[in-house]
Scaffold this active site. Sequence first.
Site, PDB file in Angstrom:
ATOM      1  N   SER A 180      10.773  -7.252  -1.777  1.00  0.00           N
ATOM      2  CA  SER A 180      10.656  -5.806  -1.637  1.00  0.00           C
ATOM      3  C   SER A 180      11.967  -5.048  -1.739  1.00  0.00           C
ATOM      4  CB  SER A 180       9.985  -5.464  -0.298  1.00  0.00           C
ATOM      5  OG  SER A 180      10.760  -5.951   0.785  1.00  0.00           O
ATOM      6  N   HIS A 208       3.935  -6.241  -2.895  1.00  0.00           N
ATOM      7  CA  HIS A 208       4.474  -5.419  -3.972  1.00  0.00           C
ATOM      8  C   HIS A 208       4.068  -5.917  -5.352  1.00  0.00           C
ATOM      9  CE1 HIS A 208       7.010  -2.527  -1.810  1.00  0.00           C
ATOM     10  NE2 HIS A 208       7.191  -3.496  -0.917  1.00  0.00           N
ATOM     11  N   LYS A 239      -0.061   0.026  -0.607  1.00  0.00           N
ATOM     12  CA  LYS A 239       0.957   0.341  -1.614  1.00  0.00           C
ATOM     13  C   LYS A 239       0.273   0.769  -2.908  1.00  0.00           C
ATOM     14  CE  LYS A 239       4.593  -2.370   0.570  1.00  0.00           C
ATOM     15  NZ  LYS A 239       3.896  -2.613   1.860  1.00  0.00           N
TER      16      LYS A 239
END
Length: 392
Positions: A180, A208, A239
């Site tokens: 990340s 991610h 996300k």
Amino acid sequence: MKGFEYLQAELDEMKKEGTFRELVPLESDQGSKVVINGKEVIQLSSNNYLGLTSHPRLRKAALKSVEKYGAGTGSVRTIAGTFTMHMELEKKLAKFKHTEAALVFQSGFTTNQGVLSAILTAEDVVISDELNHASIIDGIRLTKAARRIYKHVNMEDLEKALQETQNYRKRLIVTDGVFSMDGNIAPLQKIVELAEKYDALVMVDDAHASGVLGKNGRGTVNHFGLDGRVHIQVGTLSKAIGVLGGYVASTRTLIDYLIHKGRPFLFSTSHPPAVTEANIEAINVLLEEPERIETLWKNTTFFKEGLKNLGFNIGKSETPITPVIVGDEALAHQFSDTLLTYGVFAQGIAFPTVAKGQARVRTIVTSEHSKEELQEALNIFEKAGKELKIIS
């Protein structure tokens, strides 16, 4: 009230060193541009990779569910808080990830804590990349398992750890799929090959990578063609998916075990209807609008090349996460503040989130950014970078 003087002293030291940060409230929805202190600026700090936070289909699904089911669920999943929509979301996630089953937790953080603390005992060992996310680190701390930390993406060191831990009941290799803070991708193919060679389990945190890598955003496992060879996939719904939550996708055995032993799952109220139905719709959008991911990657390439050509140090990033590494912590925050003054919101990141001497401004482009916005952002990075003598 007396008692917290020692904490205030530490805060005062942070202010002196220039590392104390105030929260930055946004005054608009989460788009390619946001409003901060009444000023519209280019957003380069959010995890809204595909623009789903404000997608019309997700908005509609959330509103419709509130009207039908109310604002909350009123219980934990194991008592009276499992609605049919929760089961539908988990079935959809399992199918999407090509696994037998899936289970949703309140966040990606609690997913890692819940999985690791539930399945590892003093008979086991966990083998973790040194740059894994804090949620993995804290999850490991909750176990009584032995632990080995291998050098970042160093497969020789990982193999050494596997060779030296063969007396344990189970060995679990755990890694971020995409790291990340640096934006690089774990060498998952090699990790899986070593795990199969030494009879170890593999757990990947795809926070991610979900919505970013793999077909329709299925993550690093699918990206490397490893479906069916990775034991545990953790992902986030907060996300690229655009809403809230975390999930684990694995075998039916593991999911049933976590329903009974995963403490964050057992002791947290289930996701409200709006969150759950919006998550379901987000998966539908991933399947039906793949062009969003294509645009994300086009924007990523354009912005990375621009930063490199300006002379910034962007490390080894391979994904839409692109750090601009400055080094000094106070300078990184000063750089972030200067960027904001000129019209770009890109947060500074310093110790303990990254190692000392590795402070940076972390940028994340999205599919929502236009080329014109990204070029404007590059112009601002150049202006601020030269002003602070970060580039010449």
